[in-house]
Write a protein that holds these residues in place. Sequence first.
Motif, PDB file in Angstrom:
ATOM      1  N   THR A 117      -0.073  29.274 -23.085  1.00  0.00           N
ATOM      2  CA  THR A 117      -0.297  30.570 -23.712  1.00  0.00           C
ATOM      3  C   THR A 117      -1.573  31.191 -23.143  1.00  0.00           C
ATOM      4  O   THR A 117      -2.544  30.490 -22.861  1.00  0.00           O
ATOM      5  CB  THR A 117      -0.424  30.430 -25.242  1.00  0.00           C
ATOM      6  N   GLU A 131      -4.883  33.755 -23.331  1.00  0.00           N
ATOM      7  CA  GLU A 131      -5.837  34.183 -24.356  1.00  0.00           C
ATOM      8  C   GLU A 131      -5.651  35.664 -24.629  1.00  0.00           C
ATOM      9  O   GLU A 131      -5.621  36.484 -23.705  1.00  0.00           O
ATOM     10  CB  GLU A 131      -7.269  33.902 -23.900  1.00  0.00           C
ATOM     11  N   LEU A 132      -5.536  36.024 -25.891  1.00  0.00           N
ATOM     12  CA  LEU A 132      -5.247  37.402 -26.263  1.00  0.00           C
ATOM     13  C   LEU A 132      -6.496  38.095 -26.808  1.00  0.00           C
ATOM     14  O   LEU A 132      -7.364  37.452 -27.410  1.00  0.00           O
ATOM     15  CB  LEU A 132      -4.141  37.431 -27.322  1.00  0.00           C
ATOM     16  N   LEU A 189       3.368  36.134 -29.042  1.00  0.00           N
ATOM     17  CA  LEU A 189       2.802  35.122 -28.156  1.00  0.00           C
ATOM     18  C   LEU A 189       3.155  35.483 -26.716  1.00  0.00           C
ATOM     19  O   LEU A 189       4.269  35.933 -26.441  1.00  0.00           O
ATOM     20  CB  LEU A 189       3.370  33.730 -28.457  1.00  0.00           C
ATOM     21  N   ILE A 210       6.937  36.936 -23.062  1.00  0.00           N
ATOM     22  CA  ILE A 210       6.307  37.540 -24.233  1.00  0.00           C
ATOM     23  C   ILE A 210       7.315  37.457 -25.378  1.00  0.00           C
ATOM     24  O   ILE A 210       8.443  37.947 -25.250  1.00  0.00           O
ATOM     25  CB  ILE A 210       5.903  38.998 -23.962  1.00  0.00           C
ATOM     26  N   GLU A 262      -1.807  44.726 -28.270  1.00  0.00           N
ATOM     27  CA  GLU A 262      -2.754  44.197 -27.289  1.00  0.00           C
ATOM     28  C   GLU A 262      -2.211  42.946 -26.608  1.00  0.00           C
ATOM     29  O   GLU A 262      -2.416  42.730 -25.407  1.00  0.00           O
ATOM     30  CB  GLU A 262      -4.087  43.880 -27.967  1.00  0.00           C
ATOM     31  N   ALA A 263      -1.504  42.112 -27.366  1.00  0.00           N
ATOM     32  CA  ALA A 263      -0.925  40.892 -26.788  1.00  0.00           C
ATOM     33  C   ALA A 263       0.128  41.234 -25.740  1.00  0.00           C
ATOM     34  O   ALA A 263       0.188  40.615 -24.671  1.00  0.00           O
ATOM     35  CB  ALA A 263      -0.311  40.036 -27.895  1.00  0.00           C
ATOM     36  N   LYS A 282      -1.664  42.691 -22.672  1.00  0.00           N
ATOM     37  CA  LYS A 282      -2.348  41.614 -21.945  1.00  0.00           C
ATOM     38  C   LYS A 282      -1.353  40.776 -21.152  1.00  0.00           C
ATOM     39  O   LYS A 282      -1.625  40.353 -20.025  1.00  0.00           O
ATOM     40  CB  LYS A 282      -3.113  40.733 -22.936  1.00  0.00           C
TER      41      LYS A 282
END
Length: 314
Positions: free
Chosen positions: A74, A76-77, A111, A125, A142-143, A146
């Motif tokens: 995963t 980093e968000l 995630l 995603i 934002e996730a 990103k």
Amino acid sequence: MNWITNYVRPKISSLLATREVPENLWIKCPETGEMVFHKDLEANQWVVPSSGFHMRIRARDRLKAFFDDGAFETIELPKVAVDPLKFRDSKRYVERLKEYKAKAEMDDAVLAARGSLEGVPVMAIVQDFAFMGGSLGMAAGEAIIKGFETAIAERRPVVLFAASGGARMQEGILSLMQLPRTTVAVEMLKEAGLPYMVVLTNPTAGGVSASYAMLGDVHIAEPGAVIGFAGARVIEQTIREKLPEGFQRAEYLMAHGMVDMVVHRHELRSTIANLLKLLTRQPAEALEEEAIAAEPVEAMGAEPAEAPESQAAG
């Protein structure tokens, strides 16, 4: 006396005591009403074996089933402001977030993870419906952004699994702003020449279906998934007409050109891998060699063979 008190009485009490059974030990199929042992359901990727009904699946379970050997990392968000509008309905938004974070074991509804799919580097995603209905707020937006930015930097195609009821009302206009922002992220990925594939799961609705979830190069839906902007009941009340059978279901949308294909969850890995290999031109050299080997002799520059007499006469 001590022996009776310390040993016999607890033994008798334990035998007579009612044993608590976990609530999720058996799960009822919404389609047939059949009770399925949760371990069997989990081993079958949360697809009911008899009916084929696709249950909702948690984000991490989805990633484990999707990536090679279940291995993924995963990313980093970014951190965002919590409860910027100081929203409160029956309880404070901050308290509601804490409950869902503890229950879903996630910071928010999305995630993003990197891994490989049949050797192809991929950015996945995933929206988790268990976290406030997969609603799109600032943290989820934002996730997603990103994830796209990381995919562009690492030259990875993106596969997005959509599962959401729409924008998060507790964040108001700040939630709706994520729709154009994520759309821009999709355009950035396309400008970079990287494939973007969307898997529409049950349900995909609201603003999510009106933005990044419908902007993929290929749209795949799981069987029976409900996909649409407004709910069927709202549409019926608005147009005052009865909707067709199966309206907003994956199969209906595919028949009407809104979805490219409906794919069983067990076949998603191989289907997406094959599409990504084609879109990234990975098998192009092998296909070209096979085509050259299969070409007839005359196409390679040799003199064409003479036609049979019957054909020449005609």
